[in-house]
Design a protein around this motif. Sequence first.
Motif, mmCIF file in Angstrom:
data_model
loop_
_atom_site.group_PDB
_atom_site.id
_atom_site.type_symbol
_atom_site.label_atom_id
_atom_site.label_comp_id
_atom_site.label_asym_id
_atom_site.label_seq_id
_atom_site.Cartn_x
_atom_site.Cartn_y
_atom_site.Cartn_z
ATOM 1 N N ARG A 10 0.862 -1.176 0.000
ATOM 2 C CA ARG A 10 0.000 0.000 0.000
ATOM 3 C C ARG A 10 0.898 1.225 0.000
ATOM 4 N NH1 ARG A 10 -4.978 1.111 4.207
ATOM 5 N NH2 ARG A 10 -6.019 -0.438 2.912
ATOM 6 N N ILE A 31 -2.637 -0.774 -8.719
ATOM 7 C CA ILE A 31 -4.085 -0.932 -8.658
ATOM 8 C C ILE A 31 -4.704 0.378 -8.199
ATOM 9 C CG2 ILE A 31 -3.996 -2.018 -6.330
ATOM 10 C CD1 ILE A 31 -6.564 -3.579 -7.265
ATOM 11 N N ALA A 32 -5.602 0.909 -9.055
ATOM 12 C CA ALA A 32 -6.388 2.087 -8.672
ATOM 13 C C ALA A 32 -7.758 1.556 -8.260
ATOM 14 C CB ALA A 32 -6.437 3.086 -9.816
ATOM 15 N N GLY A 34 -9.458 -0.803 -9.648
ATOM 16 C CA GLY A 34 -9.444 -2.265 -9.763
ATOM 17 C C GLY A 34 -10.637 -2.851 -10.494
ATOM 18 N N LEU A 51 1.276 -6.171 -6.260
ATOM 19 C CA LEU A 51 0.217 -5.209 -6.522
ATOM 20 C C LEU A 51 0.501 -3.993 -5.647
ATOM 21 C CD1 LEU A 51 -2.049 -5.670 -8.488
ATOM 22 C CD2 LEU A 51 -3.569 -6.232 -6.600
ATOM 23 N N ASP A 53 -0.881 -0.625 -4.358
ATOM 24 C CA ASP A 53 -2.181 0.022 -4.181
ATOM 25 C C ASP A 53 -1.989 1.534 -4.037
ATOM 26 O OD1 ASP A 53 -4.746 0.766 -3.537
ATOM 27 O OD2 ASP A 53 -5.029 -0.753 -1.970
ATOM 28 N N ASN A 55 -4.654 3.628 -3.876
ATOM 29 C CA ASN A 55 -5.936 4.188 -3.436
ATOM 30 C C ASN A 55 -5.853 5.067 -2.190
ATOM 31 O OD1 ASN A 55 -8.388 3.189 -5.048
ATOM 32 N ND2 ASN A 55 -7.041 1.415 -4.945
ATOM 33 N N GLU A 56 -4.789 4.911 -1.413
ATOM 34 C CA GLU A 56 -4.696 5.681 -0.164
ATOM 35 C C GLU A 56 -3.844 6.943 -0.338
ATOM 36 O OE1 GLU A 56 -6.562 4.617 2.431
ATOM 37 O OE2 GLU A 56 -7.198 2.914 1.206
ATOM 38 N N ASN A 108 -18.283 4.248 -8.238
ATOM 39 C CA ASN A 108 -17.862 4.651 -6.901
ATOM 40 C C ASN A 108 -16.432 4.236 -6.610
ATOM 41 O OD1 ASN A 108 -20.011 6.043 -5.812
ATOM 42 N ND2 ASN A 108 -21.086 4.192 -5.188
ATOM 43 N N ARG A 109 -15.977 3.197 -7.249
ATOM 44 C CA ARG A 109 -14.637 2.678 -6.977
ATOM 45 C C ARG A 109 -13.693 2.998 -8.151
ATOM 46 N NH1 ARG A 109 -11.666 1.706 -2.584
ATOM 47 N NH2 ARG A 109 -9.929 0.410 -3.206
ATOM 48 N N GLU B 59 -20.555 4.116 0.622
ATOM 49 C CA GLU B 59 -20.848 4.125 -0.821
ATOM 50 C C GLU B 59 -20.952 2.683 -1.322
ATOM 51 O OE1 GLU B 59 -21.326 6.779 -2.583
ATOM 52 O OE2 GLU B 59 -20.224 8.445 -1.676
ATOM 53 N N PRO B 60 -21.957 2.389 -2.162
ATOM 54 C CA PRO B 60 -22.065 1.014 -2.654
ATOM 55 C C PRO B 60 -20.957 0.664 -3.644
ATOM 56 C CG PRO B 60 -23.716 2.401 -3.713
ATOM 57 C CD PRO B 60 -23.024 3.259 -2.684
ATOM 58 N N ILE B 61 -20.335 -0.477 -3.419
ATOM 59 C CA ILE B 61 -19.310 -0.999 -4.347
ATOM 60 C C ILE B 61 -19.503 -2.509 -4.453
ATOM 61 C CG2 ILE B 61 -17.596 0.766 -3.709
ATOM 62 C CD1 ILE B 61 -16.196 -1.888 -2.355
ATOM 63 N N LEU B 65 -14.663 -7.119 -6.151
ATOM 64 C CA LEU B 65 -13.631 -6.372 -6.875
ATOM 65 C C LEU B 65 -12.726 -5.599 -5.921
ATOM 66 C CD1 LEU B 65 -15.438 -5.017 -10.073
ATOM 67 C CD2 LEU B 65 -14.222 -7.164 -9.715
ATOM 68 N N GLN B 70 -7.320 -4.407 1.010
ATOM 69 C CA GLN B 70 -7.539 -3.011 0.629
ATOM 70 C C GLN B 70 -8.545 -2.320 1.539
ATOM 71 O OE1 GLN B 70 -8.408 -3.888 -3.775
ATOM 72 N NE2 GLN B 70 -7.208 -2.006 -3.827
ATOM 73 N N HIS B 74 -10.913 0.847 6.724
ATOM 74 C CA HIS B 74 -12.162 1.392 6.181
ATOM 75 C C HIS B 74 -13.377 0.796 6.904
ATOM 76 C CE1 HIS B 74 -10.377 3.710 2.883
ATOM 77 N NE2 HIS B 74 -9.443 2.774 2.887
#
Lengths: 292, 164
Positions: A10, A31-32, A34, A51, A53, A55-56, A108-109, B59-61, B65, B70, B74
């Motif tokens: 991470r 990985i953004a 994903g 991988l 990450d 995202n943080e 959203n992701r 938030e819905p995910i 995936l 990760q 959270h």
Amino acid sequence: MKAPPFEYARATSLAEACELLRRYGDEAKLIAGGQSLVPMMAMRLLRPAWLIDINEIAALKFVAVESEVVRTGACARQAVLERDATIGVRMPLLKQALAWVGHVQTRNRGTAGGSLAHADPSAELPLVAQVLGAGMLLRSAKGARKIAAEEFFTGPMSTAMAPDECLEEVHWPLWQERRTGSEFTELSARHGDFAMVSAAAQIALDSEGRCVRAALGLGGVGITPLAFPGLTARLVGTRLGENDFEQLAREAAAQCDPGSDLHASAAYRRHVAGVLAARALRAAHGRAESVQ
Amino acid sequence: MTETLNAITVEVNGVPRTARVPARLSLVDWLRDELRLTGTHVGCEHGVCGACSILLDGEPIRSCLLYAVQADGHRVTTVEGLAQPDGSLSVLQDSFCEAHGLQCGYCTSGLLIAAQALLDANPHPSDAQIREAIGGNLCRCTGYQQVVEAIRLAAERGAGKITP
């Protein structure tokens, strides 16, 4: 567990991500969101040893609407861009395209930067980047460089990024003409599915209604998203009508090189490309005209 | 080869849960197989069906995936987290029963999550907004009509914001 084994790191800063990329090179994948990478790993189409990450990394999530460009951090979520009121007003093409990208849960992701780096030739955001001539700011442990969309996209799922480079920012150019209109449309089996063909257009008019600038692009009909600057340049200085849209769409479709698969033949895709290109031009022109 | 285990702490339905997980363990597999929260369903495992929808930080995910590692740090809400503290059904869940918004139930937990996220953000959605919100959730039984009616009913009953 469907994915092959990998080690997870991470990154907490872009510098750390670049350092990890320098160390592991093409053994590693960033990985953004994903939303494409994880399915590909589940199907074992990809087997990265590492991988990384991103995202943080808060610094990669910004959205900055400036006078001539919208700058977005590579890890800005698609849903954040979609909800951004200023983008909706200043760069409606991006908002129009995002409505076609997957579903609420994937937007959203999913990130805009991730979609560009993934470079699926049928994806919506690479087409917008190509049509607007977006710039990609790439960072590695050695330094930064900026390249234009037309050099960035090199083939299906292929970009000019080196294995040790990370997309840092996307610079989406803002057109300054007040009377600017845009449209994004596509054909897919169900809304949110991969597009068989997609089309994006943006047109700017002067106060007399003459075209001062135009752009057209098609997705899913070549190895990269396609833009047609040579064709659209001919529109400048003229008042546009139905014949222009039809003629330009026909010529653009003729320049496409679509493939055939279970969903659609090459001939069908080329036909649809012409239909959608004309629709996108017509709608973009109509929106530009409606601005007084 | 022995896989590296990564220490994680995730707030699941309001409770901090810790574990040591291989990096390739998906969030949905961790929720179901290790936490035994089997309300979240696994359908396609590559992000198409929506059965595994959960809320990540509200938030819905799709939880197939996201790797569990990760989610470290959270907040996750699963369908189990939608019920009221005494275990009785939420307004939304009750509306699904009343409007017959389900048959086999496989997609239901994902639809409930998608619908609750919609109502949290928009307490009085139009039918078009409801359909947009559940567009990423496949149901092979209902034809969606009663699902839309159930969500509309829940909105009328003020299915308030229940996720923090």
